[in-house]
Write an enzyme that holds these catalytic residues in place. Sequence first.
Site, mmCIF file in Angstrom:
data_model
loop_
_atom_site.group_PDB
_atom_site.id
_atom_site.type_symbol
_atom_site.label_atom_id
_atom_site.label_comp_id
_atom_site.label_asym_id
_atom_site.label_seq_id
_atom_site.Cartn_x
_atom_site.Cartn_y
_atom_site.Cartn_z
ATOM 1 N N ASP A 36 1.097 -1.120 0.357
ATOM 2 C CA ASP A 36 -0.199 -0.038 -0.068
ATOM 3 C C ASP A 36 1.408 1.240 -0.071
ATOM 4 O O ASP A 36 1.529 1.330 0.896
ATOM 5 C CB ASP A 36 -0.592 0.065 1.237
ATOM 6 C CG ASP A 36 -2.123 1.127 1.436
ATOM 7 O OD1 ASP A 36 -1.622 2.523 0.459
ATOM 8 O OD2 ASP A 36 -2.040 1.127 2.965
ATOM 9 N N ASP A 44 -1.921 -1.153 -3.741
ATOM 10 C CA ASP A 44 -1.829 -0.604 -5.281
ATOM 11 C C ASP A 44 -0.863 -0.546 -6.284
ATOM 12 O O ASP A 44 0.500 -1.541 -6.170
ATOM 13 C CB ASP A 44 -2.208 1.410 -4.957
ATOM 14 C CG ASP A 44 -1.379 1.638 -4.020
ATOM 15 O OD1 ASP A 44 -0.217 1.243 -4.363
ATOM 16 O OD2 ASP A 44 -1.801 1.726 -2.711
ATOM 17 N N ASP A 113 -4.896 -10.111 -16.779
ATOM 18 C CA ASP A 113 -6.356 -10.740 -15.874
ATOM 19 C C ASP A 113 -6.866 -10.750 -16.743
ATOM 20 O O ASP A 113 -6.912 -9.322 -16.973
ATOM 21 C CB ASP A 113 -6.407 -11.334 -14.681
ATOM 22 C CG ASP A 113 -6.340 -12.378 -13.876
ATOM 23 O OD1 ASP A 113 -7.541 -12.541 -15.011
ATOM 24 O OD2 ASP A 113 -6.520 -12.383 -13.361
ATOM 25 N N ASP A 215 -9.723 -15.804 -17.806
ATOM 26 C CA ASP A 215 -10.124 -15.963 -16.200
ATOM 27 C C ASP A 215 -11.477 -16.759 -16.665
ATOM 28 O O ASP A 215 -12.434 -16.230 -17.499
ATOM 29 C CB ASP A 215 -10.536 -14.921 -15.361
ATOM 30 C CG ASP A 215 -11.536 -15.608 -14.014
ATOM 31 O OD1 ASP A 215 -10.728 -15.569 -13.125
ATOM 32 O OD2 ASP A 215 -12.366 -15.019 -13.986
ATOM 33 N N GLU A 272 -7.440 -20.557 -17.443
ATOM 34 C CA GLU A 272 -7.413 -20.645 -15.844
ATOM 35 C C GLU A 272 -8.791 -21.839 -16.861
ATOM 36 O O GLU A 272 -9.406 -22.020 -17.139
ATOM 37 C CB GLU A 272 -8.264 -19.744 -15.310
ATOM 38 C CG GLU A 272 -8.565 -20.310 -13.815
ATOM 39 C CD GLU A 272 -9.512 -19.869 -13.089
ATOM 40 O OE1 GLU A 272 -9.286 -19.847 -12.010
ATOM 41 O OE2 GLU A 272 -10.793 -19.155 -13.637
ATOM 42 N N HIS A 340 -5.011 -16.874 -5.922
ATOM 43 C CA HIS A 340 -5.311 -16.340 -5.003
ATOM 44 C C HIS A 340 -6.664 -16.981 -4.351
ATOM 45 O O HIS A 340 -7.620 -16.954 -3.206
ATOM 46 C CB HIS A 340 -6.091 -14.587 -5.025
ATOM 47 C CG HIS A 340 -6.128 -15.267 -6.423
ATOM 48 N ND1 HIS A 340 -5.546 -15.739 -7.929
ATOM 49 C CD2 HIS A 340 -7.897 -14.644 -7.406
ATOM 50 C CE1 HIS A 340 -7.152 -15.953 -8.888
ATOM 51 N NE2 HIS A 340 -7.403 -15.251 -8.537
ATOM 52 N N ASP A 341 -6.654 -18.211 -4.981
ATOM 53 C CA ASP A 341 -7.899 -19.185 -4.931
ATOM 54 C C ASP A 341 -7.959 -20.138 -4.246
ATOM 55 O O ASP A 341 -8.989 -21.436 -3.852
ATOM 56 C CB ASP A 341 -8.748 -19.290 -6.313
ATOM 57 C CG ASP A 341 -9.135 -18.171 -7.082
ATOM 58 O OD1 ASP A 341 -9.300 -17.158 -6.528
ATOM 59 O OD2 ASP A 341 -8.898 -18.328 -8.496
HETATM 60 C C1 NOJ Z 1 -11.022 -17.405 -10.978
HETATM 61 C C2 NOJ Z 1 -10.437 -16.284 -10.490
HETATM 62 O O1 NOJ Z 1 -9.166 -17.028 -10.182
HETATM 63 C C3 NOJ Z 1 -11.868 -16.255 -9.102
HETATM 64 O O2 NOJ Z 1 -10.607 -15.418 -8.039
HETATM 65 C C4 NOJ Z 1 -12.283 -15.377 -9.290
HETATM 66 O O3 NOJ Z 1 -13.181 -15.448 -7.748
HETATM 67 C C5 NOJ Z 1 -13.524 -15.884 -10.294
HETATM 68 N N1 NOJ Z 1 -12.896 -16.757 -11.495
HETATM 69 C C6 NOJ Z 1 -14.420 -15.193 -10.985
HETATM 70 O O4 NOJ Z 1 -13.853 -14.913 -12.324
#
Ligand code: NOJ
Length: 570
Positions: A36, A44, A113, A215, A272, A340-341
């Site tokens: 940040d 950011d 992305d 994505d 993805e 991040h998922d």
């Molecule tokens: C996959 C992304 O990696 C995830 O973070 C997101 O919530 C979903 N697609 C929806 O865009």
Amino acid sequence: MTLNATQKGANRVVSDGRKWWKEQIIYQIYPRSFKDSTGNGIGDLRGIINQLDYIKNLGVTAVWINPIYASPNDDNGYDISDYRAILPEFGSMHDFDELLAGLHSRNIKFVMDLVVNHTSDEHYWFEQSRSSRDNPYRDYYHWWPAEQGKPNFRWSYFDEKGEAWKYDKQTDAYYLHYFSQKQPDLKWENPKVRQEVFDIMKFWAEKGVDGFRLDAFQFVSKDTSFPDLPESYKKDLSEVIKYHGMGPNIHEYLREMYNEVLSKYDVFAVSEGAGSSFEDAHDLVDEERNELQMAYHFEGVDLKKSVDNPPTCLDFKSLHTKWDKSFAHKGWISIFLANHDCPRMVSRFTNDSPKYREFASKLLNTFLLTMRGTPYCYFGDEIGMTNISFKDISEYQDIAAINGYKKAIHNNEDMTEFMRELTVFSRDNSRTPMQWDDTENAGFSDVQPWLKVNENKNVINVQLQNSMPNSVLNHFRNLTKLRNESSTLVYGEYELLLPEHESLYAYTRTDDNNQYLIILNFSNSEQVFDLSMLSGNQYEMIINSHSVNNHEINGELHLLPFQSVVIMVV
Ligand code: NOJ
């Protein structure tokens, strides 16, 4: 150290399809959590700009940043309201241009992305689309007129009830959202939508981005008659990929994208998701098909997703060997263990206890950076960050957790069990702020961050690890240096040794010039690698997770708990 040698080059296959994007080490940055610079508790673009030298010194060669477009942030930027604007919290287009220039001047590529399975419901297209049935944008989204009855059930990942059709009073119709209600799915069957997407891609390609991460892309093509699906689908969300993925026209759309955009710029695209079979994955990435360059499959991170039954070394190596085999002659995949998922990789696949986490992190980084495929390294894993494991639902920020909680209540689920699983698998585990130092907010921000900092910042942080030659961070740097200098680690043949061994994952990477032997001890006990199976050459230990020297004792190499080594034939 000298060892005896191995079966160098057996069944060697070296890809001759060398490409710059295969040779990258990609560093993924979750921008909200990296740094940040404005003092609002949210990471950011300028924060990233200020850390470009840190990124360069990691030895990574490309950066993928999660969405930075204008967004109401229902799903932290994966709900885009303007594809040609930067989220004000993150900065401005000027900041973006400076970031891109700063990366390029350091010889680092940039991957954008691209979220085009859906938009935000606050995107102009959707606002128009929902305003009347005869609006020119109506056909940009999937609508089901209510007079035709309720549409057949479809799963939604983030809906409070798990339902993907949302009734909209304004035009007495349902719209489709595979993710949250604020993420309506675009109708790719409409050629105008595809043209809009290609124009967006050209906008960013003209700016100079080097790649796109597509994505949720496997979901874009749909059977727009929305037929009833089998009962098994309705009961089990895990069937989603099978039924939502790889729809009837996906390859046609991808070839169009290739002809319109990818073939015209020096960019690559990675999807993805890779469908639900090797065949699906190959159909996306085999070069002569002119579709995508890379895909990433979920099998690796979904491996035995169970709190009580975590993946074993045998699970891990058989899965990665299976995928490598399938791509040994053709096609190209990504190698990743976290993003991040997912939870933090050390918490998920090895051991994040204070006693072992340093070595367990090094082991996983060794794997990522010595496998065939393009490695994607998630920010924070270079210092061995761990799960935060929030206990109370009020601490979570992620829509998947919050709406998942509501859904579990709605379905009368066992909430203790639900919370136990969330603690281990929640996406917030990997979204906690980057641990730069041991100060109150970990050097991430001057104020309280948007998501709690992990208390272990005192012992896991960049500042501390910079000063320790054998830290996880410096070990990571040694690995990237080795990979950048050795095309053997990029293209060389992979061969699994000891397939039945329950604790050791050992493999070789071989081409005409070199051979590496990699041994990873996945257990918390000492393990012995029997060198007598190898014959003929001399070996040199070049990367070792431990500062101790492992000497050969009577033809055996003794590995300490979670030790990992990279050994080279000399
Ligand atoms: C996959 C992304 O990696 C995830 O973070 C997101 O919530 C979903 N697609 C929806 O865009």
